[in-house]
Design an enzyme around this catalytic site. Structure first.
Site, PDB file in Angstrom:
ATOM      1  N   THR A 377       0.879  -1.110  -0.068  1.00  0.00           N
ATOM      2  CA  THR A 377      -0.181   0.167  -0.051  1.00  0.00           C
ATOM      3  C   THR A 377       0.845   1.256  -0.051  1.00  0.00           C
ATOM      4  OG1 THR A 377      -0.220   0.524   2.416  1.00  0.00           O
ATOM      5  CG2 THR A 377      -1.561  -1.351   1.562  1.00  0.00           C
ATOM      6  N   ASP A 378       0.233   2.276  -0.238  1.00  0.00           N
ATOM      7  CA  ASP A 378       0.976   3.690  -0.263  1.00  0.00           C
ATOM      8  C   ASP A 378       0.933   4.049   1.428  1.00  0.00           C
ATOM      9  OD1 ASP A 378       2.375   5.826  -1.049  1.00  0.00           O
ATOM     10  OD2 ASP A 378       1.203   6.496  -2.533  1.00  0.00           O
ATOM     11  N   SER A 379       1.722   5.151   1.761  1.00  0.00           N
ATOM     12  CA  SER A 379       1.814   5.473   2.826  1.00  0.00           C
ATOM     13  C   SER A 379       0.439   6.297   3.356  1.00  0.00           C
ATOM     14  CB  SER A 379       2.821   6.575   3.276  1.00  0.00           C
ATOM     15  OG  SER A 379       4.114   5.793   3.007  1.00  0.00           O
TER      16      SER A 379
END
Length: 646
Positions: A377-379
């Site tokens: 996932t992205d942050s």
């Protein structure tokens, strides 16, 4: 405990044979690096006793496949250990950027600070108690210090119950340009190349392959084994502020460059020499609404107004990454805006939730395209960018993301929410196993269980290899694009040149740096009245007008450019206008009166001077289309309203 590194190498090649009584791969004895565990000797071979039980477990047997070893190790892990493995964290300590980043070969003097000994102050807790084994590096320190840090943390990880090594990850570190969190947080410690758009402008996939192979060697020697990159989204929205991290607007060229990048970093097969690639951000941030930033609520929408646009424009680079065997992908923040979109996939609209939660995107579409890796996932997707799932609890968000196909959660250091999702019945422990096995498989394939240690002196030597920088310098020169020339170029040595850089609040400092550099090879004057010619370099930045009007790429004081002064200079002396095209700026006010126009994309100033002086004949090609005016952008940039400056 053995404190030294054990080596037993019988040859340079790796020979694969089958045991007559089983399916295990019999390989030559690899070098074993250990500082905290004993060595098990069996049948004349040596193995590391990772779990300290005095016997050879399947996951400790390097003759088995990564898949077989991952299955065995996952079966020995507790729920807490599995949940910890599914998280990657970082400290937001950045190396200092500065006005010199886009023009100078070296970092600015202000970057040379005392290096914090431990950028992960809670590392013992992270590794020992929270069971994290993926860490993101965001500071900007020399290769030797990266290597020493790697060794320190690998020794810590080796002492844990199961001895799972640490995987250090980073965003790109090899490019000239501004240092910015989440994009390029480090620069100047390895070979320094043009920005990603600059590599695209060089128009040479073999050069990109060479770049990736050189960067891989530098990263591998320093202990960094996973890259968060590259952004391979197609730049279909000219106002999007992250175009600088892409390879431009051509789906075909993006696909070609993506394949070269993945193979250059990973190789054809992931092994102990690879740096694994996390391609981003699937299925593409290019169609972001009005160019707005998807980190913010107003920018959370992706728009697909044209039938077939997703497959035609956004997906080709990702298909190339999957074909190249990319290890993982990063999901995007955006969620589909279905009221402004038409069906793109199997005649259906996607669920209007962010990529990490979107099974139709990361669980179905990516897999049908042949993706066999795991989803990173992205942050921040569990908290401040949980677009479309804001009404769910933390545990419910974890459950939805895992069931959609997410395997590792970025920039989170507390796995409690995932543990509670299992304990409350939202997930089962079995639901975590596919992700855990995929993550372990990668670590085994990288050879980290056998030897995670690196040589700091060798790392620094590789980082400073002059041959690597020589090739990077060639790429800088090839990245410069000559848009037009009325005859002023190349600038004669006899000409007196006035130099000014327009770069918002950094204009004065950047001008000083470029003047000093230019003064080494041409006559630079301080007053325009003394000049025969002018060198004007404009370096704009995107500006958000409003949530309703989106981002502006018009040149004005909001984007950091004093247009009136540029025009005044052009009216007084023949002017070489250089535009840093990190976005396809609307340049119709300053371009017509210039005597020559060039485009850069984040590069060393020396390369630009080589072109202006005639020491290098420019060969670069535009990776972006330049719009005629702002109206053309707002009208969805009908191709008929564009003017191409070739």
């Amino acid at each position: 405990m053995k404190k030294n590194t054990c080596f037993l190498i019988t040859g340079l090649s790796v020979i694969f044979l089958l045991f007559s009584c089983g399916g295990a791969n019999k390989q030559e004895q690899p070098a074993l690096g250990t500082r905290a565990v004993e060595i098990i000797k069996k049948s004349g071979l040596e193995f590391k006793d990772h779990n300290k039980n005095g016997k050879l477990d399947a996951y400790e047997d390097w003759r088995l496949t990564p898949e077989e070893r991952a299955i065995d190790l996952a079966s020995q892990m507790t729920l807490e250990e599995k949940a910890g493995l599914m998280h990657i964290t970082s400290e937001r300590r950045l190396g200092r950027g500065g006005p010199f980043a886009a023009v100078a070969a070296e970092p600015a003097a202000e970057e040379v600070k005392i290096i914090p000994e431990d950028p992960f102050p809670a590392s013992v807790d992270y590794v020992n108690n929270r069971h994290l084994h993926f860490l993101i590096l965001r500071d900007n320190i020399p290769a030797s210090q990266l290597a020493s840090r790697n060794n320190k943390y690998q020794e810590l990880a080796e002492q844990t119950r199961l001895g799972i090594p640490i995987v250090f990850a980073s965003n790109p570190r090899n490019h000239a340009g501004n240092i910015e969190f989440g994009i390029t947080e480090a620069s100047g410690q390895f070979s320094l190349w043009p920005g990603q758009l600059g590599l695209a402008a060089a128009h040479d996939s073999s050069l990109i392959r060479k770049f990736a192979e050189i960067a891989r060697k530098e990263w591998r020697a320093s202990g960094i084994r996973k890259i968060y990159g590259y952004q391979v989204e197609v730049a279909t929205e000219p106002r999007w502020r992250r175009i600088s991290g892409t390879f431009g607007e051509s789906p075909e060229l993006n696909a070609r460059y993506t394949f070269a990048l993945v193979r250059g970093f990973q190789g054809k097969v992931i092994n102990s020499e690879s740096v694994v690639h996390t391609i981003k951000h699937f299925p593409g941030d290019g169609p972001v609404y009005l160019g707005l930033d998807p980190h913010n609520a107003e920018g959370q929408w992706a728009v697909y107004p044209t039938e077939g646009s997703l497959f035609k424009y956004q997906l080709p680079p990702f298909q190339a990454a999957f074909d190249a065997g990319v290890s993982s992908l990063m999901s995007y923040y955006n969620r589909p805006h279905n009221e402004l979109s038409v069906p793109q996939y199997k005649g259906m609209l996607f669920e209007s939730v962010a990529g990490a939660y979107n099974k139709g995107i990361i669980g179905d579409l990516a897999r049908e395209m042949g993706f066999s890796g795991y989803v990173n996932t992205d942050s921040g997707i569990l908290s401040n960018t949980a677009w479309g799932v804001a009404d769910l609890s933390l545990e419910e968000r974890y459950a939805k993301a895992v069931k959609a196909g997410s395997a590792i959660f970025s920039d989170y250091n507390d796995p409690t929410g995932l543990i509670n999702a299992v304990k409350t019945g939202l997930l089962t422990e079995e639901d975590l196993n596919p992700a855990v096995r995929a993550l372990l498989k990668e670590i085994f394939a990288l050879g980290l269980f056998e030897n995670p240690y690196v040589d700091p002196d060798e790392a620094q030597k590789i980082a400073e290899d002059p041959a690597s920088q020589a090739l990077a310098d060639e790429a800088h020169r090839k990245s410069v694009v000559l848009l037009r020339n009325s005859g002023i170029l190349p600038l004669a040595e006899t000409k007196k040149v006035y130099v000014e850089v327009f770069n918002g609040n950094n204009s004065e400092a950047t001008t000083k740096a470029v003047k000093e550099m230019a003064g080494k090879s041409m006559q630079v004057v301080d007053n325009l009245s003394e000049a025969d010619a002018a060198l004007v370099w404009v370096m704009p930045s995107t500006y958000q007008i409003s949530a309703e009007k989106g981002m502006s790429i018009t040149l004005n004081k909001d984007t950091g450019i004093d247009v009136a002064k540029v025009k005044s200079i052009e009216s007084k002396v023949p002017t070489v206008l250089v535009i840093n095209l990190v976005n396809p700026w609307v340049i119709n006010e300053i371009e017509p009166k210039a005597a020559a126009v060039l485009a850069t994309f984040g590069l060393k100033g020396e390369a630009l001077l080589d072109v202006i002086s005639g020491r290098f004949n420019p060969t670069g090609k535009l990776p972006l289309t330049i719009p005629k005016d702002q109206e053309a952008v707002e009208k969805k940039y009908d191709p008929l309203s564009f003017r191409y400056l070739y």
